[in-house]
Structure formats: structure tokens, C-alpha cells
Design an enzyme around this catalytic site. Structure first.
Site, mmCIF file in Angstrom:
data_model
loop_
_atom_site.group_PDB
_atom_site.id
_atom_site.type_symbol
_atom_site.label_atom_id
_atom_site.label_comp_id
_atom_site.label_asym_id
_atom_site.label_seq_id
_atom_site.Cartn_x
_atom_site.Cartn_y
_atom_site.Cartn_z
ATOM 1 N N SER A 129 0.862 -1.180 0.000
ATOM 2 C CA SER A 129 0.000 0.000 0.000
ATOM 3 C C SER A 129 0.898 1.230 0.000
ATOM 4 O O SER A 129 2.086 1.148 0.353
ATOM 5 C CB SER A 129 -0.872 -0.010 1.265
ATOM 6 O OG SER A 129 -1.459 1.252 1.500
ATOM 7 N N TYR A 152 -1.732 -0.664 10.492
ATOM 8 C CA TYR A 152 -1.716 -0.904 9.041
ATOM 9 C C TYR A 152 -0.425 -0.377 8.416
ATOM 10 O O TYR A 152 0.244 -1.088 7.647
ATOM 11 C CB TYR A 152 -2.928 -0.235 8.407
ATOM 12 C CG TYR A 152 -3.138 -0.570 6.949
ATOM 13 C CD1 TYR A 152 -3.587 -1.833 6.563
ATOM 14 C CD2 TYR A 152 -2.921 0.382 5.960
ATOM 15 C CE1 TYR A 152 -3.797 -2.137 5.236
ATOM 16 C CE2 TYR A 152 -3.133 0.091 4.619
ATOM 17 C CZ TYR A 152 -3.569 -1.168 4.260
ATOM 18 O OH TYR A 152 -3.776 -1.466 2.930
#
Length: 270
Positions: A152, A165
Site C-alpha cells: 500500500s 496498518y
């Protein structure tokens, strides 16, 4: 050494994790691989009936073998069982491993639930590491392999309230570099794709919690909030991520390894 151009992908075996959601990145990647003639293994932990529908549709559409195995990526024993099931069907092993399954937990560090922190690491880092460990020996024996980690933009940048995350995706990018260095000269490459906000059903559900609280419509959310994450003002599309996977599997990418590729709608150019 065997080379795999895009046209030479026919007959390769691809395992794509997190590929049982109809509008997700994983199924888009699986579809692109099946279109090139790859046998595909789908995995997921939710709604096996829906996964079976996707599996049979891909098999009919592209006339390739498509399998589905359920697995909870929090549990190492289920990952190992998944791999054993794949090997029973494909004794020569997996040629293309796409570590796409992921988990997002949104809390500040001060208010973080540490069980959720651990869950993020297990799904986003430990599971890809374990699957990589399991698939590498047979890739080495064949002298060819592709390991592609779906990270990501959070693996390259920091964001408030996404500590678990961000940390796990940074770790996945680090794992990508390490595996690349350990497989140099073997015909195996390992790369990560780092998308900004992608137009998926999951992201839309998360977004609804944001724009719903603020009394915004979806179109208003897209106009105001999306450019904060994606300077282009547009979502990254799942099909665009899938086609980058196809490029990384081609012979044109033979010398690309250990890269963390931003697909970030201009985020890092700011």
C-alpha cells in the site's frame, strides 16, 4: 533459464490470496492471470458460496483450472494446510504467488487495541512470509518464480490513526527487499505494489462510515476526500493493479526485483 513472456504464462500456476471478494483487488488479479492461461488458486475466509460462484465463472470463461480453498490467515496452521491442499492439486508447486490478503485497523496509537495490532501483523506480514517460505523451494527447483506482494502507499508513507496498518505494510515492503536479495540469480523475483486508495467494495464500506457521519453524499466524498489520498482525484482501479501484476510476471520484468512500486495517483510527488 526458463523465461516467461506474457504469452508464455499459459500453464503457470498462480496462487492469489484474498481473492474471494467479487469487486476486490485479488479477484481482478486472478482474472487477469486466468485470461493469460494460468491455472489459478483462489483463497479467502468469507462467504464460500460466493467464492464458488467466482471460481466456476473464471473456469468457464477462460477454460483454465480454477480452485478455491478457504483459509484464515491469522492462523499459521491454516496457511500450511492451504499450501498442502494446493500441492495435492499441483505437485510441481506454485509459479506465481500474489500475497494480496490484508487487514486494516483504524485507531490512534494511544487508543489501539493490541490484539488488533497483532492481528494486523499476522495477516499483513506473517502470512505472506509463511507462504513465501513454503513456495520458494519448488520455485528454486524450476529456476523461475514470481512473488508479488500487494502492499500500500501506507507501506511507503505514514498516516494518522493507521499505526497498525502502516507498520505492517512497511514490514511487507521490507520483506519484499529481503526475499529479493535472497533469490538473486535464481530466476525468482520478488516485488511489491503500493497502491493509493483503490475503488473496492471494502474501501467503499469504510468510506461510508466517514462521509455518512459528515452528512456527505458519495459524490461529495469523492470530490473532497479522495484527492487527499489520491492527488489525481481518482481512485486507483483494481484492473490497473492487476495489469501491473501481469507486467511483473512477464520477461520484461526479469531484472526488476526488490522494488516497492508506488501506484499512488501522484501521492509521493507532492
Amino acid at each position: 533459464m526458463h523465461r516467461c513472456s506474457e504469452s508464455g504464462m499459459h500453464g503457470k500456476v498462480a496462487l492469489v490470496t484474498g481473492s474471494s471478494d467479487e469487486n476486490g483487488i485479488g479477484i481482478a488479479i486472478a482474472t487477469s492471470l486466468a485470461r493469460r492461461g494460468c491455472s489459478v488458486v483462489l483463497t479467502g475466509s468469507r462467504n464460500p458460496e460466493k467464492a464458488e460462484t467466482l471460481r466456476s465463472k473464471l473456469e468457464r470463461q477462460f477454460n483454465v483450472q480454477v480452485l478455491y480453498f478457504a483459509a484464515n490467515f491469522e492462523k499459521l496452521e491454516e496457511i500450511e494446510r492451504l499450501y498442502d491442499d494446493v500441492i495435492k492439486c499441483h505437485p510441481e508447486g506454485v509459479d506465481i504467488l500474489v500475497n494480496n490478503a490484508g487487514y486494516m485497523y483504524c485507531k490512534s496509537v494511544e487508543s489501539m487495541d493490541m490484539d488488533q495490532w497483532e492481528k494486523s501483523l499476522r495477516i499483513n506480514v506473517t502470512a505472506p512470509c509463511n507462504l513465501t517460505k513454503l513456495t520458494l523451494p519448488k520455485m528454486r527447483s524450476k529456476g523461475w518464480g514470481r512473488i508479488i506482494n500487494i502492499s500500500s502507499i501506507s507501506g511507503l508513507s505514514g498516516f494518522a490513526d493507521l499505526g497498525a496498518y502502516v507498520s505492517s505494510k512497511h514490514a511487507l515492503c521490507g520483506l519484499t527487499k529481503t526475499v529479493a536479495m535472497e533469490t538473486i540469480g535464481t530466476g525468482i523475483t520478488c516485488n511489491a505494489i503500493c497502491p493509493a486508495e483503490v475503488l473496492t467494495e471494502l474501501n467503499m464500506k469504510l468510506a461510508q462510515g466517514t462521509y455518512g457521519k459528515e452528512g456527505m453524499t458519495l459524490n461529495e466524498y469523492k470530490k473532497t476526500a479522495v484527492p487527499q489520498a489520491n492527488p489525481s482525484g481518482r481512485f486507483v482501479e483494481t484492473g490497473q493493479v492487476a495489469e501491473l501484476v501481469i507486467f511483473l510476471c512477464s520477461s520484461a520484468a526479469d531484472q526488476m526485483t526488490g522494488t516497492n512500486i508506488p501506484m499512488d495517483a501522484g501521492h509521493q510527488a507532492q
